[in-house]
Scaffold this motif. Structure first.
Motif, mmCIF file in Angstrom:
data_model
loop_
_atom_site.group_PDB
_atom_site.id
_atom_site.type_symbol
_atom_site.label_atom_id
_atom_site.label_comp_id
_atom_site.label_asym_id
_atom_site.label_seq_id
_atom_site.Cartn_x
_atom_site.Cartn_y
_atom_site.Cartn_z
ATOM 1 N N CYS A 86 6.652 -2.506 -6.556
ATOM 2 C CA CYS A 86 5.864 -1.520 -7.291
ATOM 3 C C CYS A 86 6.670 -0.226 -7.374
ATOM 4 O O CYS A 86 7.379 0.139 -6.427
ATOM 5 N N GLN A 87 6.554 0.455 -8.491
ATOM 6 C CA GLN A 87 7.259 1.724 -8.710
ATOM 7 C C GLN A 87 6.548 2.849 -7.964
ATOM 8 O O GLN A 87 5.506 2.644 -7.358
ATOM 9 N N ALA A 88 7.084 4.032 -8.033
ATOM 10 C CA ALA A 88 6.551 5.198 -7.318
ATOM 11 C C ALA A 88 5.066 5.398 -7.604
ATOM 12 O O ALA A 88 4.595 5.145 -8.713
ATOM 13 N N CYS A 89 4.339 5.838 -6.602
ATOM 14 C CA CYS A 89 2.900 6.081 -6.698
ATOM 15 C C CYS A 89 2.664 7.509 -7.179
ATOM 16 O O CYS A 89 3.147 8.463 -6.556
ATOM 17 N N THR A 90 1.901 7.653 -8.273
ATOM 18 C CA THR A 90 1.649 8.980 -8.839
ATOM 19 C C THR A 90 0.214 9.452 -8.616
ATOM 20 O O THR A 90 -0.142 10.539 -9.060
ATOM 21 N N THR A 91 -0.604 8.653 -7.966
ATOM 22 C CA THR A 91 -1.985 9.045 -7.654
ATOM 23 C C THR A 91 -2.151 9.093 -6.141
ATOM 24 O O THR A 91 -1.226 8.765 -5.399
ATOM 25 N N CYS A 94 -2.099 3.971 -4.013
ATOM 26 C CA CYS A 94 -1.726 2.876 -4.920
ATOM 27 C C CYS A 94 -1.633 1.573 -4.130
ATOM 28 O O CYS A 94 -1.282 1.585 -2.943
ATOM 29 N N THR A 95 -1.928 0.475 -4.794
ATOM 30 C CA THR A 95 -1.776 -0.843 -4.178
ATOM 31 C C THR A 95 -1.182 -1.814 -5.191
ATOM 32 O O THR A 95 -1.316 -1.637 -6.400
ATOM 33 N N GLY A 96 -0.541 -2.827 -4.665
ATOM 34 C CA GLY A 96 -0.033 -3.918 -5.484
ATOM 35 C C GLY A 96 -0.222 -5.218 -4.725
ATOM 36 O O GLY A 96 0.008 -5.263 -3.507
ATOM 37 N N ARG A 97 -0.696 -6.242 -5.406
ATOM 38 C CA ARG A 97 -0.876 -7.546 -4.755
ATOM 39 C C ARG A 97 -0.221 -8.613 -5.623
ATOM 40 O O ARG A 97 -0.469 -8.679 -6.827
ATOM 41 N N PHE A 98 0.579 -9.465 -4.994
ATOM 42 C CA PHE A 98 1.334 -10.514 -5.676
ATOM 43 C C PHE A 98 0.857 -11.865 -5.157
ATOM 44 O O PHE A 98 0.954 -12.135 -3.957
ATOM 45 N N ILE A 99 0.344 -12.688 -6.048
ATOM 46 C CA ILE A 99 -0.201 -13.997 -5.666
ATOM 47 C C ILE A 99 0.608 -15.090 -6.362
ATOM 48 O O ILE A 99 0.884 -14.993 -7.561
ATOM 49 N N VAL A 100 0.967 -16.120 -5.606
ATOM 50 C CA VAL A 100 1.726 -17.251 -6.148
ATOM 51 C C VAL A 100 1.031 -18.543 -5.726
ATOM 52 O O VAL A 100 0.676 -18.705 -4.556
ATOM 53 N N MET A 101 0.831 -19.462 -6.676
ATOM 54 C CA MET A 101 0.266 -20.787 -6.383
ATOM 55 C C MET A 101 1.417 -21.744 -6.066
ATOM 56 O O MET A 101 2.475 -21.689 -6.693
ATOM 57 N N PHE A 102 1.161 -22.636 -5.098
ATOM 58 C CA PHE A 102 2.174 -23.608 -4.671
ATOM 59 C C PHE A 102 1.622 -25.026 -4.725
ATOM 60 O O PHE A 102 0.435 -25.241 -4.466
ATOM 61 N N GLY A 138 0.846 -1.185 0.000
ATOM 62 C CA GLY A 138 0.000 0.000 0.000
ATOM 63 C C GLY A 138 0.883 1.238 0.000
ATOM 64 O O GLY A 138 1.855 1.302 0.760
ATOM 65 N N MET A 139 0.574 2.188 -0.877
ATOM 66 C CA MET A 139 1.398 3.393 -0.971
ATOM 67 C C MET A 139 0.510 4.625 -1.115
ATOM 68 O O MET A 139 -0.648 4.526 -1.512
#
Length: 148
Positions: free
Chosen positions: A115-120, A123-131, A57-58
């Protein structure tokens, strides 16, 4: 009784058509049986899959941010069926771009999303990986306790 050669030819091809139809039915049953076995294997594999994720979260002006996706004990990164790449998903919101950090991700001991710099405003980014966690799944038919 006199048989017309045309009717013999028609009867012959009708019998061949009947045999082809029977062969087609057998082929369809064989394919259905094979698909059923394949589905059972996929179903068993899917019971041993889990996912793990991390979220960033940014606020506007925040520089690059990162998070680590936890790797469950005894699990390995799954591959999406039919593809050699890791089974992952990235979602983002706001004015940023997100990706897995290739420099710090080896897919065995470390998985890092950035995630790169937030311009708004936010900003959010979510990373999901299956195992795949086949070694962590209990037997399909555990012994039932004895009743008294």
């Amino acid at each position: 009784m006199i048989l017309n050669p045309v009717s013999l030819k028609t009867r012959f091809f009708h019998q061949i058509g009947l045999c082809m139809s029977v062969g087609t039915v057998i082929a369809i049953l064989s394919v259905n049986c094979w698909v059923g076995v394949s589905s059972n294997v996929e179903a068993a594999e899917s019971r041993s899959r889990t996912e793990s994720n991390c979220t960033i979260g940014m606020a506007k002006g925040d520089a690059k941010a990162e998070c680590r996706v936890p790797i469950p004990n005894g699990c390995t990164v799954a591959q999406f069926p039919g593809y050699p790449e890791p089974w992952t998903d990235i979602s983002k919101g706001g004015g940023t771009s997100c990706q897995f950090d290739q420099k710090h991700t080896d897919w065995k001991t470390s998985i890092v999303g950035s995630c790169q710099a937030c311009t708004t405003e936010k900003c959010t980014g979510r990373f999901i990986v299956m195992f795949n966690c086949a070694n962590n799944v209990p037997p399909a038919n555990p012994a039932t306790p004895k009743q008294r």
